[in-house]
Design a protein around this motif. Structure first.
Motif, mmCIF file in Angstrom:
data_model
loop_
_atom_site.group_PDB
_atom_site.id
_atom_site.type_symbol
_atom_site.label_atom_id
_atom_site.label_comp_id
_atom_site.label_asym_id
_atom_site.label_seq_id
_atom_site.Cartn_x
_atom_site.Cartn_y
_atom_site.Cartn_z
ATOM 1 N N ARG A 1 0.829 -1.192 0.000
ATOM 2 C CA ARG A 1 0.000 0.000 0.000
ATOM 3 C C ARG A 1 0.874 1.257 0.000
ATOM 4 N NH1 ARG A 1 -4.566 -1.637 4.545
ATOM 5 N NH2 ARG A 1 -5.474 -3.378 3.373
ATOM 6 N N PRO A 2 0.348 2.383 -0.504
ATOM 7 C CA PRO A 2 1.142 3.605 -0.567
ATOM 8 C C PRO A 2 1.710 4.015 0.780
ATOM 9 C CG PRO A 2 -0.866 3.829 -1.857
ATOM 10 C CD PRO A 2 -0.963 2.531 -1.141
ATOM 11 N N GLY A 3 0.938 3.824 1.862
ATOM 12 C CA GLY A 3 1.416 4.234 3.178
ATOM 13 C C GLY A 3 2.654 3.464 3.590
ATOM 14 N N TYR B 1 13.913 0.009 5.105
ATOM 15 C CA TYR B 1 13.572 -1.116 5.964
ATOM 16 C C TYR B 1 14.715 -1.475 6.906
ATOM 17 C CZ TYR B 1 11.751 -5.523 7.619
ATOM 18 O OH TYR B 1 11.294 -6.527 8.433
ATOM 19 N N HIS B 2 15.966 -1.289 6.454
ATOM 20 C CA HIS B 2 17.096 -1.626 7.318
ATOM 21 C C HIS B 2 17.125 -0.732 8.554
ATOM 22 C CE1 HIS B 2 18.280 1.395 4.393
ATOM 23 N NE2 HIS B 2 19.335 1.720 5.116
ATOM 24 N N HIS B 3 16.712 0.538 8.412
ATOM 25 C CA HIS B 3 16.646 1.414 9.583
ATOM 26 C C HIS B 3 15.461 1.043 10.487
ATOM 27 C CE1 HIS B 3 19.176 4.253 7.083
ATOM 28 N NE2 HIS B 3 19.836 4.182 8.227
ATOM 29 N N LEU B 4 14.351 0.661 9.890
ATOM 30 C CA LEU B 4 13.195 0.229 10.673
ATOM 31 C C LEU B 4 13.555 -0.986 11.513
ATOM 32 C CD1 LEU B 4 10.166 0.244 11.394
ATOM 33 C CD2 LEU B 4 9.760 -1.084 9.302
ATOM 34 N N THR C 1 5.491 -5.228 7.342
ATOM 35 C CA THR C 1 6.164 -4.526 6.241
ATOM 36 C C THR C 1 6.989 -5.495 5.407
ATOM 37 O OG1 THR C 1 6.277 -2.499 7.556
ATOM 38 C CG2 THR C 1 7.748 -2.652 5.664
ATOM 39 N N ALA C 2 7.724 -6.397 6.073
ATOM 40 C CA ALA C 2 8.526 -7.378 5.342
ATOM 41 C C ALA C 2 7.634 -8.293 4.500
ATOM 42 C CB ALA C 2 9.355 -8.206 6.324
ATOM 43 N N TRP C 3 6.503 -8.694 5.084
ATOM 44 C CA TRP C 3 5.580 -9.596 4.375
ATOM 45 C C TRP C 3 5.008 -8.934 3.130
ATOM 46 C CZ3 TRP C 3 4.339 -14.659 5.377
ATOM 47 C CH2 TRP C 3 3.242 -15.175 4.694
ATOM 48 N N ARG C 4 4.771 -7.618 3.199
ATOM 49 C CA ARG C 4 4.111 -6.919 2.102
ATOM 50 C C ARG C 4 5.091 -6.250 1.147
ATOM 51 N NH1 ARG C 4 -1.182 -6.156 2.443
ATOM 52 N NH2 ARG C 4 -1.032 -4.285 1.149
ATOM 53 N N ASP D 1 14.344 -9.543 1.727
ATOM 54 C CA ASP D 1 14.808 -10.930 1.681
ATOM 55 C C ASP D 1 13.801 -11.830 2.419
ATOM 56 O OD1 ASP D 1 16.182 -13.382 2.173
ATOM 57 O OD2 ASP D 1 18.109 -12.361 1.973
ATOM 58 N N ARG D 2 13.428 -12.933 1.776
ATOM 59 C CA ARG D 2 12.447 -13.835 2.382
ATOM 60 C C ARG D 2 12.967 -14.460 3.686
ATOM 61 N NH1 ARG D 2 7.982 -11.963 1.367
ATOM 62 N NH2 ARG D 2 9.385 -10.191 1.163
ATOM 63 N N ARG D 3 14.283 -14.598 3.816
ATOM 64 C CA ARG D 3 14.837 -15.094 5.084
ATOM 65 C C ARG D 3 14.557 -14.095 6.200
ATOM 66 N NH1 ARG D 3 20.950 -15.680 3.527
ATOM 67 N NH2 ARG D 3 20.372 -13.688 2.558
#
Length: 284
Positions: free
Chosen positions: A8-10, A20-23, A94-97, A102-104
């Motif tokens: 999603r845009p959000g 994502y690495h900072h999250l 977030t990782a799932w979407r 990386d899937r790992r």
């Protein structure tokens, strides 16, 4: 009917701004803070503060706030844990979407999210029952979540990590081990009391040892390209986890044999970390 897996845009906007690495790194910091604050609450005897209410406390509207200092320790631990839980869930969703993650990493953070409600229930049970078995499960589940997020964080940052980070991780482990021993109950008892401050410091270096045990072999496997050396680093990492386990047991029971075993294995681990630094520097 086709399915659209585009975030999603959000969510996409959050990833673009933060990365994502900072999250994930921020989530790891919150998990670490939650563990240390939990140690502080236990060490100060605040686990049964808040008049043994959970998740409420003992003051303010609907008993949502603490009434005194011991209650504050427990309340603040729960407060930070709440944000850590939200961060864990946010990292997993977030990782799932996000197809680029990386899937790992996705598998690791989703497992962490699954363990989070279990950890919450164990936290509730420390208030409802406060037995040593529940306290141990609560602690080791927290360490497992911490380990999962350390591995996931290394995976998302691995493109920026170099062989020097292997040496850095080993140096961190080598520096942490002596403090881990000096601050342990069988040693500190001869000098000072096993105070709340001492316990927080010891568990802080415990997490440092765990992180070093994970980071060194993971980065080494990618950067060193030496099977025997990375095997040595992996073995050192496993041995470090054994030392951490023995150190935890010395704080749970009085046994001269166990105390001696812990000190000896910690000494061997220190030598292993120092030898690893020498071997990596020669290899690079």
């Amino acid at each position: 009917m086709s399915s659209d897996t585009t975030p999603r845009p959000g969510v996409r906007s959050l990833i673009d701004r933060l990365g994502y690495h900072h999250l994930l790194a921020s989530t790891l910091v919150l998990v670490t803070a939650t563990i240390l604050l939990g140690v502080a609450a236990k060490a100060t005897g605040s686990g049964l503060a808040c008049e043994a209410n959970w998740p409420q406390c003992d003051a303010g509207p609907y008993n949502l706030f603490p009434a005194n200092l011991p209650s504050f320790y427990e309340w603040f631990h729960r407060f930070v844990a709440m944000f850590a839980g939200f961060a864990i869930i946010g990292s997993a969703v977030t990782a799932w979407r996000t197809p680029t993650v990386d899937r790992r990493v996705t598998a690791l953070v989703v497992l962490g999210m699954i363990l989070t409600p279990i950890q919450v229930v164990l936290g509730w049970q420390t208030v409802a029952q406060y037995t040593m078995d529940i306290l141990s499960l609560h602690f080791w589940t927290a360490v497992l979540i911490f380990g999962l997020f350390v591995v996931a964080t290394v995976l998302v940052w691995e493109h920026r990590l170099r062989a020097s980070h292997v040496t850095g991780a080993l140096a961190l482990g080598a520096a942490a081990v002596p403090f881990h021993v000096l601050l342990s109950p069988p040693i500190i008892a001869d000098v000072s009391s096993y105070s709340a401050t001492v316990q927080m410091l010891q568990y802080g270096v415990t997490l440092a040892v765990v992180a070093a045990a994970i980071v060194a072999p993971m980065v080494g496997r990618r950067q060193l390209e030496d099977g025997r050396l990375t095997g040595y680093l992996s073995g050192t990492g496993v041995f470090a986890l054994v030392v951490v386990f023995l150190g935890r047991q010395t704080g749970m029971a009085v046994s001269a044999t166990l105390d001696l075993l812990y000190v000896v294995t910690a000494g061997v681990l220190l030598i292993a970390f120092l030898a690893g630094i020498v071997l990596v520097r020669r290899r690079t």
